[in-house]
Structure formats: structure tokens, C-alpha cells
Design a protein around this motif. Structure first.
Motif, PDB file in Angstrom:
ATOM      1  N   SER A 164       0.833  -1.209   0.000  1.00  0.00           N
ATOM      2  CA  SER A 164       0.000   0.000   0.000  1.00  0.00           C
ATOM      3  C   SER A 164       0.867   1.257   0.000  1.00  0.00           C
ATOM      4  O   SER A 164       1.996   1.247   0.491  1.00  0.00           O
ATOM      5  N   LEU A 165       0.290   2.302  -0.536  1.00  0.00           N
ATOM      6  CA  LEU A 165       0.889   3.640  -0.484  1.00  0.00           C
ATOM      7  C   LEU A 165      -0.246   4.642  -0.348  1.00  0.00           C
ATOM      8  O   LEU A 165      -1.366   4.389  -0.804  1.00  0.00           O
ATOM      9  N   ARG A 166       0.082   5.778   0.241  1.00  0.00           N
ATOM     10  CA  ARG A 166      -0.893   6.854   0.346  1.00  0.00           C
ATOM     11  C   ARG A 166      -0.292   8.111  -0.263  1.00  0.00           C
ATOM     12  O   ARG A 166       0.749   8.587   0.195  1.00  0.00           O
ATOM     13  N   LEU A 167      -0.954   8.626  -1.282  1.00  0.00           N
ATOM     14  CA  LEU A 167      -0.526   9.861  -1.904  1.00  0.00           C
ATOM     15  C   LEU A 167      -1.336  11.018  -1.334  1.00  0.00           C
ATOM     16  O   LEU A 167      -2.510  10.856  -1.001  1.00  0.00           O
ATOM     17  N   SER A 168      -0.702  12.160  -1.251  1.00  0.00           N
ATOM     18  CA  SER A 168      -1.389  13.352  -0.771  1.00  0.00           C
ATOM     19  C   SER A 168      -1.136  14.510  -1.727  1.00  0.00           C
ATOM     20  O   SER A 168      -0.055  14.616  -2.303  1.00  0.00           O
ATOM     21  N   CYS A 169      -2.127  15.356  -1.888  1.00  0.00           N
ATOM     22  CA  CYS A 169      -2.016  16.528  -2.745  1.00  0.00           C
ATOM     23  C   CYS A 169      -2.483  17.743  -1.954  1.00  0.00           C
ATOM     24  O   CYS A 169      -3.623  17.775  -1.481  1.00  0.00           O
ATOM     25  N   ALA A 170      -1.584  18.702  -1.821  1.00  0.00           N
ATOM     26  CA  ALA A 170      -1.912  19.921  -1.090  1.00  0.00           C
ATOM     27  C   ALA A 170      -2.155  21.057  -2.063  1.00  0.00           C
ATOM     28  O   ALA A 170      -1.327  21.305  -2.948  1.00  0.00           O
ATOM     29  N   ALA A 171      -3.277  21.724  -1.915  1.00  0.00           N
ATOM     30  CA  ALA A 171      -3.605  22.874  -2.749  1.00  0.00           C
ATOM     31  C   ALA A 171      -3.264  24.140  -1.989  1.00  0.00           C
ATOM     32  O   ALA A 171      -3.694  24.329  -0.851  1.00  0.00           O
ATOM     33  N   ASP A 180      -9.826  16.698   2.595  1.00  0.00           N
ATOM     34  CA  ASP A 180      -9.877  17.349   3.897  1.00  0.00           C
ATOM     35  C   ASP A 180     -10.063  18.830   3.633  1.00  0.00           C
ATOM     36  O   ASP A 180      -9.133  19.514   3.206  1.00  0.00           O
ATOM     37  N   ASP A 181     -11.258  19.317   3.912  1.00  0.00           N
ATOM     38  CA  ASP A 181     -11.574  20.718   3.639  1.00  0.00           C
ATOM     39  C   ASP A 181     -10.668  21.661   4.416  1.00  0.00           C
ATOM     40  O   ASP A 181     -10.196  22.667   3.907  1.00  0.00           O
ATOM     41  N   ALA A 182     -10.448  21.347   5.671  1.00  0.00           N
ATOM     42  CA  ALA A 182      -9.688  22.241   6.533  1.00  0.00           C
ATOM     43  C   ALA A 182      -8.233  22.349   6.083  1.00  0.00           C
ATOM     44  O   ALA A 182      -7.631  23.430   6.153  1.00  0.00           O
ATOM     45  N   LYS A 183      -7.679  21.238   5.618  1.00  0.00           N
ATOM     46  CA  LYS A 183      -6.273  21.234   5.217  1.00  0.00           C
ATOM     47  C   LYS A 183      -6.102  21.523   3.731  1.00  0.00           C
ATOM     48  O   LYS A 183      -4.971  21.673   3.265  1.00  0.00           O
ATOM     49  N   ASN A 184      -7.200  21.567   3.000  1.00  0.00           N
ATOM     50  CA  ASN A 184      -7.113  21.806   1.554  1.00  0.00           C
ATOM     51  C   ASN A 184      -6.293  20.720   0.862  1.00  0.00           C
ATOM     52  O   ASN A 184      -5.437  21.007   0.007  1.00  0.00           O
ATOM     53  N   THR A 185      -6.535  19.479   1.260  1.00  0.00           N
ATOM     54  CA  THR A 185      -5.786  18.376   0.683  1.00  0.00           C
ATOM     55  C   THR A 185      -6.723  17.305   0.141  1.00  0.00           C
ATOM     56  O   THR A 185      -7.875  17.177   0.580  1.00  0.00           O
ATOM     57  N   VAL A 186      -6.206  16.542  -0.804  1.00  0.00           N
ATOM     58  CA  VAL A 186      -6.902  15.366  -1.294  1.00  0.00           C
ATOM     59  C   VAL A 186      -5.917  14.207  -1.298  1.00  0.00           C
ATOM     60  O   VAL A 186      -4.773  14.367  -1.730  1.00  0.00           O
TER      61      VAL A 186
END
Length: 125
Positions: A17-24, A73-79
Motif C-alpha cells: 500500500s501507499l498513500r498519496l497526498s495533494c496539497a492545494a 480534507d476541507d480544513a487542510k485543503n488536501t486530497v
């Protein structure tokens, strides 16, 4: 202008498994949807998953359905993209994208307005 920065890629064995994160960043994301695409060498960029920002409803490519989960995550602006039961054929550069266009299910790269730089995911067999 929205800047997208991906993180979390790497090398993993098949079945892992891996978890990718995208920060706007740049401004609070208030667009319509954010998605993940991937591109393997010598192949076209392909749709992986998308999430509508306001409702949280998600849609997946058949090839990843049941294995990948997109969340925001709305608060962190991430997907994020949680990838389980990874296969060799999941190897690709993964891109985060954002769109302000109201499209029923934005699955084509041309339907997105902003892109991240990509993060490499390599699955060893």
C-alpha cells in the motif's frame, strides 16, 4: 491561481500500500472537483479517481475500483489517494489535478485547470 503539490510516492512491493497526498495552496480551494491521474512510460495520461469538493462523492476508474480510495480534507485543503493491493501495472507517475468546471464526472485531462508536478509510484513484482 492554485498550486498543487503531490507527495507520498515511492517503491513498494506488489500487494502493498501507499498513500498519496495533494496539497492545494495559493488560495482556499473552492472549485468543483479534484482528481488523480497517472501516466506510465509511453502511455497516455489516464484517469484514476475524482472527488467532488462540496459533496465528497467519488468516482473511480474500473482498474482501481475496490483498491483505491480518494478522500479530501476541507480544513487542510488536501486530497489523498489511498492505494491498496498494488499491482505492477499501477506503476506510473501520479498527478493531482483540480477543476473549476462543472462537469458531471471529469475524467479527461482536458477538463482540468491545474496540475501538480507528479510523484512516482513504482510497484515491484
Amino acid at each position: 491561481q492554485v498550486q498543487l503539490v503531490e507527495s507520498g510516492g515511492g517503491l513498494v512491493q506488489a500487494g502493498g500500500s501507499l498513500r498519496l497526498s495533494c496539497a492545494a495552496s495559493g488560495r482556499t480551494f473552492s472549485g468543483y472537483a479534484m482528481g488523480w491521474f497517472r501516466q506510465a512510460p509511453a502511455k497516455e495520461r489516464e484517469f484514476v479517481a475524482v472527488i467532488r469538493w462540496s459533496s465528497g462523492s467519488a468516482y473511480y476508474a474500473d482498474s482501481v475500483k475496490g483498491r483505491f480510495t480518494i478522500s479530501r480534507d476541507d480544513a487542510k485543503n488536501t486530497v489523498d489517494l489511498q492505494m491498496n493491493s498494488l499491482k505492477f501495472e499501477d506503476t506510473a507517475v501520479y498527478y493531482c489535478a483540480a477543476t473549476y468546471r462543472v462537469v458531471a464526472t471529469p475524467k479527461r485531462p482536458s477538463e482540468y485547470d491545474f496540475w501538480g508536478q507528479g510523484t512516482q509510484v513504482t510497484v515491484s513484482s
